[in-house]
Design a protein around this motif. Structure first.
Motif, PDB file in Angstrom:
ATOM      1  N   UNK A   1      33.805  19.763 -45.115  1.00 19.62           N
ATOM      2  CA  UNK A   1      32.977  19.253 -44.013  1.00 19.62           C
ATOM      3  C   UNK A   1      31.719  18.636 -44.593  1.00 19.62           C
ATOM      4  N   UNK A   2      31.474  17.377 -44.254  1.00 23.65           N
ATOM      5  CA  UNK A   2      30.321  16.669 -44.825  1.00 23.65           C
ATOM      6  C   UNK A   2      29.374  16.120 -43.765  1.00 23.65           C
ATOM      7  N   UNK A   3      29.654  16.386 -42.508  1.00 27.03           N
ATOM      8  CA  UNK A   3      28.718  16.073 -41.421  1.00 27.03           C
ATOM      9  C   UNK A   3      29.061  16.978 -40.249  1.00 27.03           C
TER      10      UNK A   3
ATOM     11  N   UNK B   1      30.008  28.842 -41.149  1.00 26.42           N
ATOM     12  CA  UNK B   1      31.346  28.454 -41.598  1.00 26.42           C
ATOM     13  C   UNK B   1      31.377  26.978 -42.002  1.00 26.42           C
ATOM     14  N   UNK B   2      30.721  26.130 -41.230  1.00 23.70           N
ATOM     15  CA  UNK B   2      30.685  24.696 -41.550  1.00 23.70           C
ATOM     16  C   UNK B   2      29.893  24.438 -42.831  1.00 23.70           C
ATOM     17  N   UNK B   3      28.850  25.212 -43.037  1.00 27.87           N
ATOM     18  CA  UNK B   3      28.056  25.075 -44.255  1.00 27.87           C
ATOM     19  C   UNK B   3      28.874  25.442 -45.481  1.00 27.87           C
ATOM     20  N   UNK B   4      29.702  26.472 -45.362  1.00 31.36           N
ATOM     21  CA  UNK B   4      30.473  26.973 -46.501  1.00 31.36           C
ATOM     22  C   UNK B   4      31.741  26.178 -46.771  1.00 31.36           C
TER      23      UNK B   4
ATOM     24  N   UNK C   1      23.613  19.522 -45.141  1.00 29.51           N
ATOM     25  CA  UNK C   1      24.540  18.511 -44.657  1.00 29.51           C
ATOM     26  C   UNK C   1      23.892  17.881 -43.434  1.00 29.51           C
ATOM     27  N   UNK C   2      24.159  16.607 -43.142  1.00 31.31           N
ATOM     28  CA  UNK C   2      23.552  15.990 -41.956  1.00 31.31           C
ATOM     29  C   UNK C   2      24.085  16.618 -40.678  1.00 31.31           C
ATOM     30  N   UNK C   3      23.173  16.951 -39.774  1.00 42.34           N
ATOM     31  CA  UNK C   3      23.531  17.544 -38.484  1.00 42.34           C
ATOM     32  C   UNK C   3      23.029  16.634 -37.378  1.00 42.34           C
ATOM     33  N   UNK C   4      23.951  16.199 -36.537  1.00 43.24           N
ATOM     34  CA  UNK C   4      23.648  15.302 -35.422  1.00 43.24           C
ATOM     35  C   UNK C   4      23.662  16.091 -34.127  1.00 43.24           C
TER      36      UNK C   4
ATOM     37  N   UNK D   1      37.572  16.765 -37.969  1.00 41.05           N
ATOM     38  CA  UNK D   1      38.347  15.542 -38.129  1.00 41.05           C
ATOM     39  C   UNK D   1      37.604  14.596 -39.067  1.00 41.05           C
ATOM     40  N   UNK D   2      38.308  14.079 -40.062  1.00 40.65           N
ATOM     41  CA  UNK D   2      37.715  13.113 -40.994  1.00 40.65           C
ATOM     42  C   UNK D   2      36.411  13.612 -41.602  1.00 40.65           C
ATOM     43  N   UNK D   3      36.413  14.864 -42.049  1.00 39.82           N
ATOM     44  CA  UNK D   3      35.271  15.489 -42.748  1.00 39.82           C
ATOM     45  C   UNK D   3      34.076  15.745 -41.831  1.00 39.82           C
ATOM     46  N   UNK D   4      34.282  15.616 -40.524  1.00 46.56           N
ATOM     47  CA  UNK D   4      33.226  15.869 -39.543  1.00 46.56           C
ATOM     48  C   UNK D   4      33.594  17.087 -38.697  1.00 46.56           C
TER      49      UNK D   4
END
Length: 260
Positions: free
Chosen positions: A48-50, A41-44, A98-101, A10-13
């Protein structure tokens, strides 16, 4: 995607939820491999930017599912568990630019605690706690705990926590420097989402290069780190985000970064 890992975007997250709440999100082989695939998958996915990693239910992650390692029919052995389960997860967390929280919503124990500490930013609910539980069952800390924890809180504190297996509350973890911020339980998801969306609007290229620099700073000497900063600053200054940032500054407006 399997039931043990949930992914919502959602919203690039990307929100990745560990989903074995009946066993406090402890890892078995299936969940570990599924998390690896989801991270890849999220890396590729350039949209997705966070990335946020959290747990469903009361726990963030209780570490390894001991039922798996004590069942002769299921036990993959510790070498396989480390080399095929946890080590690749840690490597992916650190190398994805990419930032990972880590959104630690409850107890984070053993490998679960150390996966959280490997993330770029750790947010903890006031209900969260951290424990290096390995010594309680005659094991040693893994999942890069012996690498990250001393660097976060110092050798002496890390040594004591790992040997004694003391539980650390969220507030204590913040005071020690293990986590970035503690958030009230009732607003935890809202605040995590707000921070993640803020990161998703920032210059992803520069954040990724910053992450690469931080990784290298763990082993570089000053001379090598300065040289790498020079190289990566040149790379950052050739990005579209840099051009947008400078233009927006000159035009006195908020920049709109596209992440490259």
């Amino acid at each position: 995607m399997t039931n043990s890992i949930e992914l919502k975007i959602n919203n690039k997250v990307a929100f990745i939820s560990l989903n074995r709440p009946d066993v406090f999100n402890s890892f078995n082989r299936e969940m570990a491999l599924s998390l690896q695939k989801t991270l890849t998958d999220c890396s590729n996915d350039n949209s997705i930017r966070a990335i946020v990693i959290t747990g469903n239910g009361k726990a963030f992650c209780a570490g390894q599912d001991l039922k798996e390692v004590t069942d002769p029919d299921l036990n993959p052995g510790f070498r396989k568990i480390l080399e095929e389960h946890y080590n690749p997860i840690i490597q992916k967390i650190r190398t994805i630019e990419k930032p990972i929280i880590a959104a630690v919503n409850g107890v984070a124990a053993g490998a679960g605690a150390n996966i959280a500490l490997a993330c770029d930013i750790v947010l903890a609910s006031e209900n969260a706690s951290f424990i290096q539980a390995f010594s309680k069952i005659g094991l040693i800390p893994d999942s890069a705990g012996t690498f990250f924890l001393p660097r976060l809180i110092g050798f002496q504190k890390a040594s004591a926590l790992m040997m004694l297996g003391d539980k650390v509350s969220a507030l204590e973890a913040e005071q020690l420097g293990m986590v970035y911020k503690v958030i009230a339980a009732e607003s935890f998801l809202e605040e995590v989402t707000k921070l993640a969306e803020t990161l998703s609007e920032m210059p992803t290229k520069a954040i990724g290069l910053t992450k690469r620099l931080l990784n290298q700073s763990m082993t570089n000497n000053l001379e090598n780190q300065l040289a790498l900063e020079s190289d990566l600053q040149i790379e950052a200054s050739s990005s579209n985000d840099y051009k947008e940032g400078v233009t927006a500054f000159v035009e006195k407006r908020k920049p709109t970064f596209n992440g490259n």
